[in-house]
Design an enzyme around this catalytic site. Structure first.
Site, short mmCIF file in Angstrom:
data_model
loop_
_atom_site.label_atom_id
_atom_site.label_comp_id
_atom_site.label_asym_id
_atom_site.label_seq_id
_atom_site.Cartn_x
_atom_site.Cartn_y
_atom_site.Cartn_z
CD GLU A 176 7.78 -2.34 -0.61
OE1 GLU A 176 8.46 -2.90 0.27
OE2 GLU A 176 7.52 -1.12 -0.60
CD GLU A 355 4.19 0.74 0.84
OE1 GLU A 355 5.34 1.01 1.28
OE2 GLU A 355 3.69 -0.39 0.90
O1 IFM Z 1 6.72 -0.21 6.18
C1 IFM Z 1 7.15 -0.54 4.90
C2 IFM Z 1 6.06 -1.23 4.13
O2 IFM Z 1 5.61 -2.38 4.77
C3 IFM Z 1 6.54 -1.64 2.76
N1 IFM Z 1 7.15 -0.52 2.07
C4 IFM Z 1 8.13 0.24 2.78
C5 IFM Z 1 7.59 0.68 4.14
C6 IFM Z 1 8.64 1.50 4.89
O3 IFM Z 1 9.78 0.74 5.10
#
Ligand code: IFM
Length: 443
Positions: A176, A355
């Site tokens: 990210e 994710e």
């Molecule tokens: O916890 C975070 C993660 O570190 C990166 N993506 C989003 C998740 C939720 O906010």
């Protein structure tokens, strides 16, 4: 012909292609703790957490889930879920406490134990090299806006891949980069907590450059592992047909999605955003974009929600369901996003959903955690993913976020994303109903 698909709550692993990867994800700073053990150096998050007012509950990752000491039991937990893959990140300050120079063998030893521990349990290791914990000494010399940081990142990537090699199934360079640039250098919500758009765009370029420089190192050191990058993406939709809202959504899409997708997949920054940010755009040297746009083995997509934009800003549509983060629950956005990636980027590499998950207010009652909203969230997003597969998008895997409740950055421990509940005072782990559901789904 329309295919009949099972309802979300009856979906099973067998509704996905054979060989489809199902996993679960975490990141180093969010779970490890042990921030000053075995030679680990300080990261920007250690520094940030000590600044008053930065973290809602005043906490830090100093102990977190104590995973650094409990990793074996945590791997058993992962194995018990029945996933075939685990995505974790390597803490750069454990491997190179100064962000440069000699490698701290004890740091690499930890990740080697983790990797071998996963393999021994029949679980594929998926490594992320940078999930936001920049060594503080590199921030002291300018952080990501300084091009030297990108060079240092490539060296670090080579050191990790040199040790773990092809035992790792996939390496993602960055997690990210929107968060580690815009959210961190412009919005000021993440470390290092700055508010400067020029620095933020320079940081974004530095991160992408670091990715581009690291890729050949990964291919050299681990030729059989897949190499890619993870972006957080989401549709940015106009709140109405009014031209001002449509324009706001287009710009939000440009800043959030295309600013990262286009250099990586087309070798150029999106012209409309470049023009809109003209006063603050980064220095791009000859050859940078060719490095950044080198072919990827996979694109990691983190999907949580969509944005709905009007000329006066963004917001959640009235009455829409939200998570404890206030993020709209919008599974169709995952289908839409994947279809759009396929349509807009010919030659798109295979996708991994790296994710997807949600925070809700979980309570431990009589040894159990009932989290029906999370079960529903996962089911409906898997159904949305299934629709994208039906439409021909090449998605190879799905990782739920997250294995266990952990340090949710600026929110501290207030937000729980885990499929496993963590009782922080005792560090007891309790499988939530969503964890039971995932295990059942995977069976
Ligand atoms: O916890 C975070 C993660 O570190 C990166 N993506 C989003 C998740 C939720 O906010």
């Amino acid at each position: 012909m329309t295919q009949t698909r099972p309802a979300p709550d009856t979906l099973r692993r067998s509704d996905f292609p054979a060989g489809f990867t199902f996993g679960i994800a975490t990141s180093a700073y969010q779970i490890e703790g042990a921030t000053s053990e075995d030679g680990r150096g300080p990261s920007i998050w250690d520094t940030f957490c000590r600044e008053p007012g930065r973290i809602r509950d005043g906490s830090s990752g100093d102990v977190a889930c104590d995973h650094y000491h409990r990793w074996e039991a945590d791997l058993d937990l992962i194995a018990a879920l029945g996933v075939n893959a685990y995505r974790f990140s390597v803490a750069w300050p454990r491997v190179q406490p100064d962000g440069r120079g000699p490698v701290n063998a004890a740091g690499l030893d930890f990740y080697e134990r983790l990797t071998d521990g996963l393999l021994a349990r029949g679980i594929e290791p998926h490594v992320t090299l940078y999930h936001w914990d920049l060594p503080q000494p590199l921030q002291d010399t300018g952080g990501w806006p300084n091009r030297d940081t990108a060079e240092r990142f490539a060296e670090y990537a080579a050191a990790v891949a040199g040790r773990l090699g092809d035992r790792v199934r996939s390496y993602a360079t960055l997690n990210e980069p929107w968060c580690s640039s815009i959210l961190s250098y412009e919005i000021g919500e993440h470390a290092p907590g700055l508010r400067d758009r020029r620095l933020a765009l320079a940081a974004a370029h530095g991160l992408l450059l670091g990715h581009g420089l690291a890729l050949p190192e990964l291919r050299r050191q681990a030729p059989r592992a897949a190499a890619g990058i993870v972006l957080n993406l989401g549709p940015q939709m106009p709140a109405s047909d009014r031209p001002e809202d449509v324009a706001a959504a287009r710009l939000a899409d440009g800043r959030f999605n295309r600013w990262f997708l286009e250099p990586l997949l087309r070798g150029e920054y999106p012209r409309d955003v470049w023009e809109a940010c003209r006063a603050d755009v980064p220095e791009v040297r000859e050859g940078d974009l060719a490095l950044i746009a080198a072919p990827l083995d996979f694109l990691g997509v983190n999907y949580y929600s969509r944005g709905v934009l009007s000329a006066s800003g963004g917001g959640v549509p009235a009455g829409a369901p939200v998570t404890a983060m206030g993020w709209e629950i919008y599974p169709q956005g995952l289908t839409d996003l994947l279809l759009r990636l396929q349509a807009d980027y010919p030659g798109l590499p295979p996708i991994l959903i790296t994710e997807n998950g949600a925070a809700f207010t979980d309570r431990l009652e009589e040894g159990q955690v009932h989290d029906p909203e999370r079960v529903r969230y996962l089911q409906t997003h898997l159904a949305a993913l299934r629709r994208a597969l039906d439409a021909g998008v090449d998605v190879r895997g799905y990782f739920a976020w997250s294995l266990m409740d952990n340090f949710e950055w600026a929110y501290g421990y207030e937000k729980r994303f885990g499929l496993v509940y963590v009782d922080y005072p005792t560090q007891t782990r309790v499988l939530k109903d969503s964890g039971h559901w995932y295990r059942q789904f995977l069976r």
